[in-house]
Scaffold this motif. Structure first.
Motif, PDB file in Angstrom:
ATOM      1  N   ILE A 194      12.328  81.864  22.140  1.00 22.39           N
ATOM      2  CA  ILE A 194      12.141  82.395  23.485  1.00 22.39           C
ATOM      3  C   ILE A 194      11.969  81.155  24.357  1.00 22.39           C
ATOM      4  O   ILE A 194      10.972  80.439  24.241  1.00 22.39           O
ATOM      5  CB  ILE A 194      10.910  83.318  23.582  1.00 22.39           C
ATOM      6  N   TYR A 195      12.977  80.877  25.165  1.00 22.32           N
ATOM      7  CA  TYR A 195      12.973  79.664  25.983  1.00 22.32           C
ATOM      8  C   TYR A 195      12.761  80.042  27.442  1.00 22.32           C
ATOM      9  O   TYR A 195      13.644  80.595  28.071  1.00 22.32           O
ATOM     10  CB  TYR A 195      14.281  78.892  25.797  1.00 22.32           C
ATOM     11  N   GLU A 196      11.559  79.790  27.922  1.00 21.50           N
ATOM     12  CA  GLU A 196      11.179  80.138  29.293  1.00 21.50           C
ATOM     13  C   GLU A 196      11.551  81.597  29.614  1.00 21.50           C
ATOM     14  O   GLU A 196      12.126  81.892  30.652  1.00 21.50           O
ATOM     15  CB  GLU A 196      11.798  79.158  30.290  1.00 21.50           C
ATOM     16  N   GLY A 197      11.241  82.496  28.678  1.00 21.78           N
ATOM     17  CA  GLY A 197      11.447  83.933  28.862  1.00 21.78           C
ATOM     18  C   GLY A 197      12.782  84.460  28.380  1.00 21.78           C
ATOM     19  O   GLY A 197      12.982  85.668  28.305  1.00 21.78           O
ATOM     20  N   TYR A 198      13.732  83.597  28.037  1.00 18.33           N
ATOM     21  CA  TYR A 198      15.066  83.988  27.604  1.00 18.33           C
ATOM     22  C   TYR A 198      15.148  83.932  26.085  1.00 18.33           C
ATOM     23  O   TYR A 198      14.832  82.916  25.470  1.00 18.33           O
ATOM     24  CB  TYR A 198      16.101  83.038  28.233  1.00 18.33           C
ATOM     25  N   ARG A 199      15.568  85.042  25.442  1.00 18.20           N
ATOM     26  CA  ARG A 199      15.689  85.093  23.975  1.00 18.20           C
ATOM     27  C   ARG A 199      17.020  84.499  23.534  1.00 18.20           C
ATOM     28  O   ARG A 199      18.075  84.897  24.016  1.00 18.20           O
ATOM     29  CB  ARG A 199      15.579  86.530  23.480  1.00 18.20           C
ATOM     30  N   THR A 200      16.927  83.547  22.592  1.00 17.27           N
ATOM     31  CA  THR A 200      18.106  82.867  22.090  1.00 17.27           C
ATOM     32  C   THR A 200      17.835  82.424  20.649  1.00 17.27           C
ATOM     33  O   THR A 200      16.925  82.959  20.004  1.00 17.27           O
ATOM     34  CB  THR A 200      18.481  81.670  23.008  1.00 17.27           C
ATOM     35  N   THR A 201      18.617  81.497  20.147  1.00 19.13           N
ATOM     36  CA  THR A 201      18.410  80.950  18.806  1.00 19.13           C
ATOM     37  C   THR A 201      18.428  79.424  18.895  1.00 19.13           C
ATOM     38  O   THR A 201      18.761  78.863  19.937  1.00 19.13           O
ATOM     39  CB  THR A 201      19.508  81.407  17.828  1.00 19.13           C
ATOM     40  N   MET A 202      18.094  78.783  17.779  1.00 15.51           N
ATOM     41  CA  MET A 202      18.154  77.319  17.700  1.00 15.51           C
ATOM     42  C   MET A 202      19.067  76.921  16.560  1.00 15.51           C
ATOM     43  O   MET A 202      19.045  77.553  15.507  1.00 15.51           O
ATOM     44  CB  MET A 202      16.766  76.736  17.405  1.00 15.51           C
ATOM     45  N   ASN A 203      19.848  75.879  16.769  1.00  7.62           N
ATOM     46  CA  ASN A 203      20.631  75.267  15.687  1.00  7.62           C
ATOM     47  C   ASN A 203      19.770  74.183  15.072  1.00  7.62           C
ATOM     48  O   ASN A 203      20.125  73.016  15.027  1.00  7.62           O
ATOM     49  CB  ASN A 203      21.924  74.663  16.229  1.00  7.62           C
ATOM     50  N   PHE A 204      18.618  74.592  14.625  1.00  7.70           N
ATOM     51  CA  PHE A 204      17.609  73.650  14.175  1.00  7.70           C
ATOM     52  C   PHE A 204      16.469  74.461  13.575  1.00  7.70           C
ATOM     53  O   PHE A 204      16.236  75.598  13.965  1.00  7.70           O
ATOM     54  CB  PHE A 204      17.124  72.846  15.396  1.00  7.70           C
TER      55      PHE A 204
END
Length: 164
Positions: free
Chosen positions: A10-20
């Motif tokens: 969750i990056y500053e309120g936005y749901r995403t994924t990490m390549n890490f």
């Protein structure tokens, strides 16, 4: 190594994924390893225990107000209590994929996307954010394989670019 299931972010309120995959502090007092019986009772998706998830867990992390947190764990670990854990043990670079896939790498987190948001964390605090645009660049397959291996989070982007 197989392409890996990404960590959630969750990056500053936005749901995403990490390549890490950030390092997990397994001896943290609020992080506990589940027994085989507990894992069976939790009805955890079997994919988490496959070659597509060598770590045998998927974490949900959050970057909020300049701080990096561990929010949830699914798989062989769980978090006790309901509050996120400040990930002050972690220093490294979070790699957040953005856009379409430009080059698929069937190993680790080596797939190349149009852009990456690179968030540098130092002891749980955000110290730098940059956007890397991969469009129009020559992609070195073996460099991507190397970047996808555990420990690559300690290599700078300058090192990667200088090798091309």
């Amino acid at each position: 190594m197989t392409a890996q299931i990404p960590e959630n972010l969750i990056y500053e309120g936005y749901r995403t994924t990490m390549n890490f995959c950030p390092f997990l502090l397994e001896d943290h007092p609020r992080i506990v390893e589940l027994s085989r019986e507990e894992i069976q009772r939790e009805n955890i998706h079997p994919m988490i225990f496959s070659t597509a998830c060598w770590r045998q867990y998927v974490g949900t992390w959050e970057v909020k107000n300049g701080q990096f947190y561990l929010v949830r764990l699914t798989g062989k670990y769980k978090i006790l209590g309901g509050d996120p854990i400040p990930a002050d043990w972690f220093s490294g670079v979070l790699k957040i994929p953005v856009g379409k896939i430009l080059h698929y790498v069937h190993m680790g987190f080596g797939t190349v996307y149009e852009r990456e948001i690179l968030v540098t964390i130092d002891k749980g605090k955000v110290v730098n954010v940059q956007i890397k645009d991969n469009r129009g660049k020559e992609i070195d397959h073996w460099n991507q394989v190397e970047r996808s291996m555990p420990g690559s989070e300690f290599r700078s982007e300058d090192e990667d670019d200088s090798e091309r």
